[in-house]
Every structure is written in structure tokens, then in C-alpha cells.
Design a protein around this motif. Sequence first.
Motif, mmCIF file in Angstrom:
data_model
loop_
_atom_site.group_PDB
_atom_site.id
_atom_site.type_symbol
_atom_site.label_atom_id
_atom_site.label_comp_id
_atom_site.label_asym_id
_atom_site.label_seq_id
_atom_site.Cartn_x
_atom_site.Cartn_y
_atom_site.Cartn_z
ATOM 1 N N ILE A 71 6.650 14.899 -9.228
ATOM 2 C CA ILE A 71 7.765 15.813 -8.982
ATOM 3 C C ILE A 71 8.672 15.799 -10.206
ATOM 4 N N ASN A 72 8.458 16.726 -11.095
ATOM 5 C CA ASN A 72 9.306 16.907 -12.266
ATOM 6 C C ASN A 72 9.507 15.611 -13.048
ATOM 7 N N ALA A 73 8.430 14.813 -13.187
ATOM 8 C CA ALA A 73 8.511 13.568 -13.951
ATOM 9 C C ALA A 73 8.037 13.818 -15.377
ATOM 10 N N THR A 74 8.456 12.963 -16.282
ATOM 11 C CA THR A 74 8.048 13.066 -17.682
ATOM 12 C C THR A 74 7.268 11.843 -18.146
ATOM 13 N N SER A 75 7.030 10.904 -17.234
ATOM 14 C CA SER A 75 6.275 9.699 -17.572
ATOM 15 C C SER A 75 5.752 9.084 -16.283
ATOM 16 N N GLY A 76 4.794 8.177 -16.446
ATOM 17 C CA GLY A 76 4.212 7.521 -15.286
ATOM 18 C C GLY A 76 2.760 7.939 -15.082
ATOM 19 N N LEU A 77 2.040 7.142 -14.317
ATOM 20 C CA LEU A 77 0.633 7.441 -14.055
ATOM 21 C C LEU A 77 0.472 8.735 -13.273
ATOM 22 N N GLY A 78 1.359 8.971 -12.307
ATOM 23 C CA GLY A 78 1.286 10.223 -11.547
ATOM 24 C C GLY A 78 1.514 11.432 -12.424
ATOM 25 N N TYR A 79 2.452 11.331 -13.367
ATOM 26 C CA TYR A 79 2.692 12.422 -14.310
ATOM 27 C C TYR A 79 1.461 12.662 -15.170
ATOM 28 N N MET A 80 0.809 11.573 -15.627
ATOM 29 C CA MET A 80 -0.401 11.713 -16.436
ATOM 30 C C MET A 80 -1.516 12.409 -15.654
ATOM 31 N N ILE A 81 -1.650 12.070 -14.385
ATOM 32 C CA ILE A 81 -2.674 12.701 -13.552
ATOM 33 C C ILE A 81 -2.367 14.181 -13.340
ATOM 34 N N ASP A 82 -1.109 14.499 -13.061
ATOM 35 C CA ASP A 82 -0.729 15.894 -12.825
ATOM 36 C C ASP A 82 -0.900 16.727 -14.081
ATOM 37 N N LEU A 83 -0.578 16.160 -15.245
ATOM 38 C CA LEU A 83 -0.766 16.883 -16.504
ATOM 39 C C LEU A 83 -2.245 17.122 -16.777
ATOM 40 N N ALA A 84 -3.079 16.131 -16.467
ATOM 41 C CA ALA A 84 -4.522 16.304 -16.651
ATOM 42 C C ALA A 84 -5.072 17.358 -15.707
ATOM 43 N N ARG A 85 -4.489 17.479 -14.516
ATOM 44 C CA ARG A 85 -4.940 18.526 -13.588
ATOM 45 C C ARG A 85 -4.689 19.912 -14.162
ATOM 46 N N ASN A 86 -3.563 20.091 -14.848
ATOM 47 C CA ASN A 86 -3.257 21.404 -15.432
ATOM 48 C C ASN A 86 -4.262 21.796 -16.515
ATOM 49 N N TYR A 87 -4.808 20.800 -17.211
ATOM 50 C CA TYR A 87 -5.765 21.076 -18.292
ATOM 51 C C TYR A 87 -7.213 20.860 -17.855
ATOM 52 N N GLY A 88 -7.439 20.575 -16.605
ATOM 53 C CA GLY A 88 -8.796 20.399 -16.103
ATOM 54 C C GLY A 88 -9.500 19.169 -16.646
ATOM 55 N N THR A 138 0.822 -1.209 0.000
ATOM 56 C CA THR A 138 0.000 0.000 0.000
ATOM 57 C C THR A 138 0.854 1.256 0.000
ATOM 58 N N LEU A 139 1.864 1.302 0.866
ATOM 59 C CA LEU A 139 2.747 2.471 0.926
ATOM 60 C C LEU A 139 3.562 2.618 -0.351
ATOM 61 N N CYS A 140 3.827 1.519 -1.024
ATOM 62 C CA CYS A 140 4.552 1.576 -2.292
ATOM 63 C C CYS A 140 3.761 2.377 -3.325
ATOM 64 N N TRP A 141 2.474 2.087 -3.456
ATOM 65 C CA TRP A 141 1.661 2.811 -4.438
ATOM 66 C C TRP A 141 1.437 4.256 -4.017
ATOM 67 N N VAL A 142 1.282 4.494 -2.720
ATOM 68 C CA VAL A 142 1.101 5.875 -2.244
ATOM 69 C C VAL A 142 2.332 6.719 -2.554
ATOM 70 N N SER A 143 3.503 6.176 -2.283
ATOM 71 C CA SER A 143 4.742 6.905 -2.563
ATOM 72 C C SER A 143 4.938 7.118 -4.055
ATOM 73 N N LEU A 144 4.528 6.135 -4.846
ATOM 74 C CA LEU A 144 4.678 6.257 -6.301
ATOM 75 C C LEU A 144 3.873 7.428 -6.839
ATOM 76 N N VAL A 145 2.650 7.598 -6.333
ATOM 77 C CA VAL A 145 1.809 8.704 -6.803
ATOM 78 C C VAL A 145 2.501 10.040 -6.565
ATOM 79 N N VAL A 146 3.117 10.183 -5.408
ATOM 80 C CA VAL A 146 3.725 11.466 -5.046
ATOM 81 C C VAL A 146 4.982 11.737 -5.863
ATOM 82 N N VAL A 147 5.879 10.749 -5.938
ATOM 83 C CA VAL A 147 7.170 10.996 -6.593
ATOM 84 C C VAL A 147 6.997 11.206 -8.089
ATOM 85 N N GLU A 148 5.928 10.653 -8.675
ATOM 86 C CA GLU A 148 5.732 10.834 -10.106
ATOM 87 C C GLU A 148 5.147 12.198 -10.449
#
Length: 299
Positions: free
Chosen positions: A243-260, A231-241
Amino acid sequence: MATTWDADEAKLSLTTSGRVAHGGSRVAKAVGAASSAGPRARRRLGPGPAIPFGLQIGPVLLVLTWVVGSALGWIDPRILSAPWTVIEAFVRLIEQGRLQDNFVTSATRALLGLSIGLLIGTILAIIAGLSRIGEALIDGPIQIKRAIPTLALIPLLILWFGIGESMKVTTIALAVIVPIYIHTHNALRSIDSRYVELAETLRMSQKDFILQVVLPGALPGFLLGLRFAVTLCWVSLVVVEQINATSGLGYMIDLARNYGQTDVILVGLVVYVLLGLVSDGLVRLLERRVLSWRRTLAN
């Protein structure tokens, strides 16, 4: 005088005998009634038999509430997209290949960090559990790390490792080490001392003692820690992705947040939910198979 005393004593004796006889008859009747009624049914105090697909009932009800609320207009689509909109976004991302690429990147980071954390946490727990010197050197720093949230260490990890993959994998590994160590170490110290005395009587070697006594005894605690670690593995993955990432599910979510794009955000969250449920289910299955000899309340 003697005659009167004897008469009174005889009356008292008859009265007492009558009461005893009457009480005995009542007891006999009660015993007879109880025996004729049959044995008393045993009251079950445990949780009862397992419900088929019981773990899936809660998520299904949650999804049904989401569907009904969206269909009746109770949920604003600007705040939470409808399920059919999320499905359309899911299909679109697959057709574009974005979801597969980001999933592979995230899974690689998670598995690498989880593997490193499992290995380090298990070794530290064994050393601290079997040696007083090891416990004195290891347990204190682990407890300090336990008191500090892993996410609070991210600024320091960025200074040490930069913003590349090393920082992301290290963050995940640090989050995994603590639950593995805590539960495995506790299970080691909870092993019955009679098993240790028996191993000493049989003159077991240190290797055989670890393989035949320590590891089987610590396995329930290790598997419990593994569930928390996943569980903590997936939680940490969301956060680190994010932070200045260019790929990953977390990056995709953060990019979608910028475009609403709420639907894309929900696609990423649904994938995280599925990953968490599947990984936890695999650990539960492993626990049932490996610890099938135990008789617990869950059985």
C-alpha cells in the motif's frame, strides 16, 4: 422310596461335581497357557517416536515436485519460473543490494509491530484474566476486533495515521494482539483453582501470585498464541507493504508484478517462507525448552 431319592441325588451330585471339575481344569489350562505365553504386548496408541527432520519432509517434497515439473516441462515458465531461474534472480538481487535493503526494512516493521502487539495483548489478557471488572471492560472489545479482519481496518487506519510507517506498524500490532490475548486469557482462566487456594493459604502477595502462579500457568497458552501471532505478523506485513510503500519485500513483490517478473516475485515469496519457518521453529524451540517439564502426547 427314600432309597431311590438318595440314589438320584447322589447321581446329580456326581454329575455336577464332574462338570465343575471339568470347567476348573479348562480354566487352569487357559491360565497356564496365558502364563506360558508371557505378558501381552501393550498396544501403542500415541503418534509414536519423533521422525528425524520430520517437519522438513513436506517442504522438501514440495520443492522436488517443483524441480521435476520444471525440468520435464510440465510447468509453464511464464506461470511459474523454474527453481534455477529463481536462484539466478536471488543472486542478482543480492549483488544489486536490493534484497538486503528491503529485508532490513521489512524485518524492522515486523519486529516493531510484533513487540507492541505482544506487550499490549499480554497486559490485556492478565488484566481480564485476574479481574472481573477488567474482563467486562476488555473482553468485549477484543471479541469485536476478533470478528473484524485486521485487513478490513486498513482504510480506516490510513485515514487516522496516513500511509507512513505508523499505519503499517499499527496494522501488524492489531493483528498480533488478538491471538496473544485469546490464548493467554484462556490459559489464565484454565489454571486449577487449587493453586489459587494454596496461594491464598500461604498469604502470597499479588506480585508473588502473578510471578509464581499466574505466569507459569499461562505460559503454554501464551506460547501457542505466539505461534499464531508470528504467522499473522508476516501476513499483515505482506499486505501493508503493498500500500503505497517505497521499500520492503512486499513493495519489491508488487513492483515485480507490474513488470511481469515472476522470478523476483518468487524470490520474495521464498524469503517470506523462510522467515515464517525460522520464526515458527524458534517459537517451537522456546516452547520445548521452557515447558520441558510437561509430559504430553508430543513427547
